[in-house]
Design a protein around this motif. Sequence first.
Motif, mmCIF file in Angstrom:
data_model
loop_
_atom_site.group_PDB
_atom_site.id
_atom_site.type_symbol
_atom_site.label_atom_id
_atom_site.label_comp_id
_atom_site.label_asym_id
_atom_site.label_seq_id
_atom_site.Cartn_x
_atom_site.Cartn_y
_atom_site.Cartn_z
ATOM 1 N N GLU A 144 28.925 50.732 42.834
ATOM 2 C CA GLU A 144 28.784 49.531 43.583
ATOM 3 C C GLU A 144 29.520 48.606 43.014
ATOM 4 O O GLU A 144 30.151 47.468 43.939
ATOM 5 N N GLN A 145 29.771 48.234 41.819
ATOM 6 C CA GLN A 145 30.821 47.194 41.354
ATOM 7 C C GLN A 145 32.126 47.533 41.690
ATOM 8 O O GLN A 145 32.915 46.400 42.065
ATOM 9 N N LYS A 146 32.597 48.766 41.633
ATOM 10 C CA LYS A 146 33.940 49.132 42.010
ATOM 11 C C LYS A 146 34.101 48.544 43.557
ATOM 12 O O LYS A 146 35.236 48.158 43.985
ATOM 13 N N GLN A 147 33.214 48.998 44.230
ATOM 14 C CA GLN A 147 33.264 48.774 45.649
ATOM 15 C C GLN A 147 33.349 47.354 46.051
ATOM 16 O O GLN A 147 34.041 46.764 46.767
ATOM 17 N N LEU A 148 32.395 46.510 45.283
ATOM 18 C CA LEU A 148 32.830 44.965 45.229
ATOM 19 C C LEU A 148 34.081 44.513 44.923
ATOM 20 O O LEU A 148 34.671 43.539 45.733
ATOM 21 N N PHE A 149 34.719 44.870 43.919
ATOM 22 C CA PHE A 149 36.007 44.640 43.661
ATOM 23 C C PHE A 149 36.938 45.094 44.885
ATOM 24 O O PHE A 149 37.856 44.217 45.021
ATOM 25 N N MET A 150 37.035 46.195 45.152
ATOM 26 C CA MET A 150 37.853 46.977 46.206
ATOM 27 C C MET A 150 37.765 46.007 47.297
ATOM 28 O O MET A 150 38.849 45.709 48.131
ATOM 29 N N GLN B 111 42.449 36.431 51.808
ATOM 30 C CA GLN B 111 42.493 35.326 51.183
ATOM 31 C C GLN B 111 41.289 34.946 50.313
ATOM 32 O O GLN B 111 40.371 35.746 50.313
ATOM 33 N N GLY B 112 41.222 33.924 49.431
ATOM 34 C CA GLY B 112 40.273 33.749 48.521
ATOM 35 C C GLY B 112 40.392 33.816 47.265
ATOM 36 O O GLY B 112 41.877 34.051 46.726
ATOM 37 N N MET B 113 39.618 33.938 46.286
ATOM 38 C CA MET B 113 39.959 33.638 44.763
ATOM 39 C C MET B 113 38.925 34.989 43.979
ATOM 40 O O MET B 113 37.967 35.088 44.521
ATOM 41 N N ILE B 114 39.555 35.707 43.142
ATOM 42 C CA ILE B 114 38.924 36.656 42.391
ATOM 43 C C ILE B 114 39.024 35.912 40.775
ATOM 44 O O ILE B 114 40.237 35.956 40.543
ATOM 45 N N LEU C 69 44.050 35.686 42.254
ATOM 46 C CA LEU C 69 43.601 36.289 40.980
ATOM 47 C C LEU C 69 43.852 35.564 39.814
ATOM 48 O O LEU C 69 44.873 34.950 39.336
ATOM 49 N N SER C 70 42.594 35.167 39.047
ATOM 50 C CA SER C 70 42.927 34.265 37.645
ATOM 51 C C SER C 70 41.773 34.726 36.599
ATOM 52 O O SER C 70 40.945 35.524 37.083
ATOM 53 N N THR C 71 41.969 34.047 35.498
ATOM 54 C CA THR C 71 40.945 34.408 34.425
ATOM 55 C C THR C 71 40.502 32.796 33.905
ATOM 56 O O THR C 71 40.920 31.778 34.126
ATOM 57 N N LEU C 72 39.408 32.909 33.516
ATOM 58 C CA LEU C 72 38.463 31.696 32.774
ATOM 59 C C LEU C 72 37.989 32.224 31.470
ATOM 60 O O LEU C 72 37.515 33.433 31.376
ATOM 61 N N VAL D 157 35.891 30.851 46.370
ATOM 62 C CA VAL D 157 35.646 31.739 45.283
ATOM 63 C C VAL D 157 34.840 33.028 45.940
ATOM 64 O O VAL D 157 33.863 32.760 46.375
ATOM 65 N N ASN D 158 35.625 34.134 46.026
ATOM 66 C CA ASN D 158 35.120 35.287 46.599
ATOM 67 C C ASN D 158 34.227 36.039 45.662
ATOM 68 O O ASN D 158 33.202 36.776 45.914
ATOM 69 N N LEU D 159 34.644 36.437 44.307
ATOM 70 C CA LEU D 159 34.012 37.317 43.605
ATOM 71 C C LEU D 159 34.186 36.876 42.006
ATOM 72 O O LEU D 159 35.438 36.228 41.664
ATOM 73 N N VAL D 160 33.358 36.877 41.238
ATOM 74 C CA VAL D 160 33.604 36.826 39.755
ATOM 75 C C VAL D 160 33.184 37.992 38.859
ATOM 76 O O VAL D 160 32.020 38.636 39.218
ATOM 77 N N ILE D 161 34.059 38.186 38.029
ATOM 78 C CA ILE D 161 33.974 39.401 37.240
ATOM 79 C C ILE D 161 33.693 38.992 35.818
ATOM 80 O O ILE D 161 34.728 38.507 35.239
#
Length: 564
Positions: free
Chosen positions: A302-308, A315-318, A413-416, A442-446
């Motif tokens: 389910e995590q892989k699916q959210l990322f894909m 558009q948006g931010m990961i 895509l970026s990191t914090l 922001v669409n997704l945070v990992i």
Amino acid sequence: MSEHTHFSGYLKRLITDGVISADSLQRAQDEAKRNKLSLPAILVDEYKVPSINIATAISEEFAEPFFDLNSYDAANLLRNVVEEKLIIKHQVVPLFQRGHMLYVATSDPTRLDTFENLRFNSKLNIQFIIVEHNKLIKFLGTHFQEENNFNFGEEDFDLEISENHESVDDEASNEDEAPIVRYINKLLIDAIRLGASDLHFEPYEKMYRVRYRIDGVLREVARPPQQLATRLAARLKVMSQMDISEKRVPQDGRIKLKLSKTKSIDFRVNSLPTLFGEKIVLRILDSSSAMLGIDALGYEPEQKQLFMDALARPQGMILITGPTGSGKTVSLYTGLNILNTEDTNISTAEDPVEINLEGINQVNVNNKVGLTFANALRSFLRQDPDVIMVGEIRDLETAEIAIKAAQTGHLVLSTLHTNSAPETLTRLRNMGVPSFNIATSVNLVIAQRLARRLCMHCKRPIEIPRPSLLEMGFTENDLNHPEFMIYEAVGCSECREGYKGRVGIYEVMKVNAEISKIIMEDGNALELAHAAQRAGFNNLRRSGLLKVMQGVTSLQEINRVTSE
């Protein structure tokens, strides 16, 4: 007939004792013959067979006495009986003399050339005493490796500098420096072979040591003579194109190591002035790690699916977050590799570029000349981008431009550097980004960590009291599952201390309507975490416990990399 009847006595015993397989032993034996090396040394260094098993087996087969070298008083060393270059070459230690008999510590009594050379050089009869190989090497490194003994007989590797690709092996023509060159080449090759991620060259007041970070854990691998500290640092700085005359400020550089015509490894190098000299750290950058594919990273389905799904959005931010060395770069590049198609324009700003990927426009940030993350981002927006990757959001200016890009038809895509997915969103708010902009871009945070994988060859089940398991985070449903089983690390010839390789532990949080509402209301990280839990997004701890139940890693390892 047994499959290992062709092995000699002590080798058969190693197989019988279960410390190495027959196939691995055959490979080790072939390597020893091919390269004219000591078989016990290869078994210990490359196949991780315990030294004590080898030493006791050899002692019994050859009827030679066994001795614990740690109990030997170095003050009694015989330094003038055998030339030191022979001691280093043959990896032996003359312990004591009785009349015309010289008692010599060795881990491999089968090499006739060692016996003959020692007898000829000392003019004495030789009696071997069997010791453990790892203790022998440590003893030699501490008491015998003087400055002129760094001749390892290593081949010259094709080392190149990344900037202009000029060979630096010309320096090896200097006879005094050639051993240093070969020694560092050997350390770099060994680090790659052992799967290290970082090399640390560290000067101290009374010693100098080299450590590798393997599977996230630092391990000491060498103690060169302290008087070589300056020369080792100078060689590394020359290879990475640093200013060797400047020792007062930190410097950055890069080394390219060509392993073959098609395979090369880059090292990111940093020097730091310390109290007793320059500490130099090399980070190994392997482009092939970005080609593993998303399935190899350890995401739950389910995590892989959210990322894909997030990657598929126009558009948006990961955002990917975690401490240094948690695999953020590999996750970013795995995503970029999925997006890297002929019809997509991708630009990245990094400090520095760690992995080179064809088809992606990569920019090295250089603050000295004004090429900051923010300036690079501004330029990207004039270059008709589809996907933008920012190595790290460090300040408000960069964050604002990245969010503006995410809101105007670009995938960013970026990191914090934060500890969890909810904290990432509050961190942006604390930097000064308006809540509305965070909620709408922001669409997704990992959030992620890397945990060591249990060795599939030696892991074993372990029983833990039910109350303790519940306290650690397992649920009643987990414990009632008929296949519930927890494994612990053991250790064998195929692994290091029961672990082999690493796997990602992830917290993947999609910014849904409820989480957006909490952000807009300036909610804190705790409120965001509760909302993520209600939405069914596993936190890092829960993801780690799932890996434990799957037998992928141990509870001790998850306790090390995640909080309860």
